[in-house]
Design an enzyme around this catalytic site. Sequence first.
Site, PDB file in Angstrom:
ATOM      1  N   LYS A   1      -0.966  -3.604 -39.288  1.00  0.00           N
ATOM      2  CA  LYS A   1       0.464  -3.556 -39.220  1.00  0.00           C
ATOM      3  C   LYS A   1       1.089  -2.404 -38.328  1.00  0.00           C
ATOM      4  CE  LYS A   1       0.139  -4.533 -43.616  1.00  0.00           C
ATOM      5  NZ  LYS A   1      -0.924  -5.500 -43.347  1.00  0.00           N
TER       6      LYS A   1
ATOM      7  N   LYS B   1      16.700  21.420 -10.455  1.00  0.00           N
ATOM      8  CA  LYS B   1      15.900  20.178 -10.834  1.00  0.00           C
ATOM      9  C   LYS B   1      16.822  18.991 -11.645  1.00  0.00           C
ATOM     10  CE  LYS B   1      12.132  19.083 -10.322  1.00  0.00           C
ATOM     11  NZ  LYS B   1      10.894  19.472 -10.918  1.00  0.00           N
TER      12      LYS B   1
ATOM     13  N   GLU C   1       9.999   8.294 -16.462  1.00  0.00           N
ATOM     14  CA  GLU C   1       8.521   8.902 -16.845  1.00  0.00           C
ATOM     15  C   GLU C   1       8.114   8.434 -18.268  1.00  0.00           C
ATOM     16  OE1 GLU C   1       8.112  12.932 -14.922  1.00  0.00           O
ATOM     17  OE2 GLU C   1      10.062  12.674 -15.184  1.00  0.00           O
TER      18      GLU C   1
ATOM     19  N   SER D   1      15.612  21.148 -15.630  1.00  0.00           N
ATOM     20  CA  SER D   1      14.393  21.886 -15.986  1.00  0.00           C
ATOM     21  C   SER D   1      14.823  23.215 -16.641  1.00  0.00           C
ATOM     22  CB  SER D   1      13.864  22.158 -14.552  1.00  0.00           C
ATOM     23  OG  SER D   1      12.913  23.250 -14.865  1.00  0.00           O
TER      24      SER D   1
ATOM     25  N   HIS E   1       0.834  -1.262   0.149  1.00  0.00           N
ATOM     26  CA  HIS E   1       0.107   0.219  -0.090  1.00  0.00           C
ATOM     27  C   HIS E   1       0.714   1.122  -0.128  1.00  0.00           C
ATOM     28  CE1 HIS E   1      -3.392  -2.674   1.201  1.00  0.00           C
ATOM     29  NE2 HIS E   1      -2.516  -3.174   1.899  1.00  0.00           N
TER      30      HIS E   1
HETATM   31  N1  ARG Z   1      -2.048  -4.507 -48.256  1.00  0.00           N
HETATM   32  C1  ARG Z   1      -2.787  -5.526 -48.044  1.00  0.00           C
HETATM   33  C2  ARG Z   1      -2.726  -5.700 -46.251  1.00  0.00           C
HETATM   34  O1  ARG Z   1      -1.904  -5.229 -45.834  1.00  0.00           O
HETATM   35  C3  ARG Z   1      -2.813  -6.895 -48.438  1.00  0.00           C
HETATM   36  C4  ARG Z   1      -3.406  -6.893 -49.868  1.00  0.00           C
HETATM   37  C5  ARG Z   1      -4.443  -7.469 -49.748  1.00  0.00           C
HETATM   38  N2  ARG Z   1      -5.287  -6.606 -50.698  1.00  0.00           N
HETATM   39  C6  ARG Z   1      -6.310  -6.973 -51.083  1.00  0.00           C
HETATM   40  N3  ARG Z   1      -7.145  -6.269 -51.904  1.00  0.00           N
HETATM   41  N4  ARG Z   1      -6.767  -8.171 -51.277  1.00  0.00           N
HETATM   42  O2  ARG Z   1      -3.428  -6.399 -45.670  1.00  0.00           O
END
Ligand code: ARG
Length: 465
Positions: free
Chosen positions: A330, A288, A295, A282, A161
């Site tokens: 991605k 500081k 952080e 700072s 705590h």
């Molecule tokens: N650029 C797409 C992706 O990152 C892969 C391409 C698939 N696109 C498609 N029209 N079948 O998932």
Amino acid sequence: MSGADAGRLWGARFSVGPEESAWALGVSTHFDVRLWREDLAGSRAHAGELERIGVLTGADRAAIDAALVRCGELFASGTFPMAATDEDLHGAIERWLVEELGELGGRLRAGRSRNDQIVSDLRLWSLGATDRVIAAIVGLQEALLDQAETHLDWLAPAYTHLQRAQPVVLAQPLLAFVWMLQRDAERLRDARVRIDRSVLGSGAVAGQTLGLDPQRYADALGFTTVTENSIDATASRDFVLELAAALAILATTLSRLGEELVLWSTTEFGFVRLGDGFSTGSSMMPQKRNPDVAELVRGKTGRVVGSLVALLTTVKGLPLAYDRDLQEDKEPLFDAIDTVLLALPALAGAVASCVFDRERLAAAASDDFALATDVAEALVLLGVPFREAHERVGDLVRAAEEQGTGLAGLPASRVAAAHGDLVERWSELLDPAAAVARRDGQGGTAVAAVRVQLSRARAAVATLL
Ligand code: ARG
């Protein structure tokens, strides 16, 4: 853009090209370019398969292979000529191949789809990224192990705590983080097993009719196994979710370690001073010395957790199999990986730079109320039920507080009221070093036990590499 633009992989059936806003929404070269190594490796494996089934001659395959190697050199030197008409990395590479090889460059697309290509690329990339993160975790673990070894017998307070609870040795909280990080790394290693599956041969959704052999792709690319179902292979992103979840958990560990450094380096705690290279000044207050590194590591946890939430939300409710939504897998994954790979070395450096203050730590560990539990346990060993022992020691604590001393300042008669046998052991019972030494079981804070723990931790960390 015209319908039959050379830069796209699908113009023929349309009379006009995409609107600019639609194109801007869909173009992915600015982030999927990171997968060039994996995409080229997949294409080289694919050329090998096309030769094996007789779609390419040996000479065709050699020409394509050499071109793909040249293409890799362009990417490596940052000179690949990405065109505004390139929708994604796969299209860009095919366009470039056609420019280089003419009609031959257009033969490579047979039997595969960007739907299986992108999963193959991302799986391969994720394997490498996972290994890099595990290596960086080990770097931080080693910094903690070294500090633990150096401070094996330094007294320090343990908190619950955020109130002082019991004395320990400083190695104990440092090693606590080593074990947390160990599980974070093991979680990544476990996720790796499910990332390590080859999907090429799955095509767009239902495989292909050319006789391409999924196992040969796996062998060529170094995957351990092959996915069992072409729909699963192209539709699933649970490997990304699992990796992102492991990264989010890791980020919370880093955040907690960052928080300890922030707290411990305050004037109020005063347990540690971070090295100059890991402290910031700072712009206004000349005195500081700020723990910005700790952080920022704590702060960046938000974006890693955010990546996981974004990914879960993207995948939720998608109909089988590939949907373009999956292009959104991605950037969050890249960002989560990039973020932990920024945080880990900085935190490792900050930990290595720590100079601890032995007196401050010992003083904070020497508050003798922290040994009330030891007194109660001593009563238990004298045959008093713990419930009763807790009451008696509670009385002693109240009396000591009333007279404004620690437990050590109580008169012998008052101690004897709790139990006669306590009197002669009183100073030993309230000595923090003796208290630490009593905890000599596995996982305990006695110096000998911590020494064993330290060598077990080093052995565990060694299994990660
Ligand atoms: N650029 C797409 C992706 O990152 C892969 C391409 C698939 N696109 C498609 N029209 N079948 O998932």
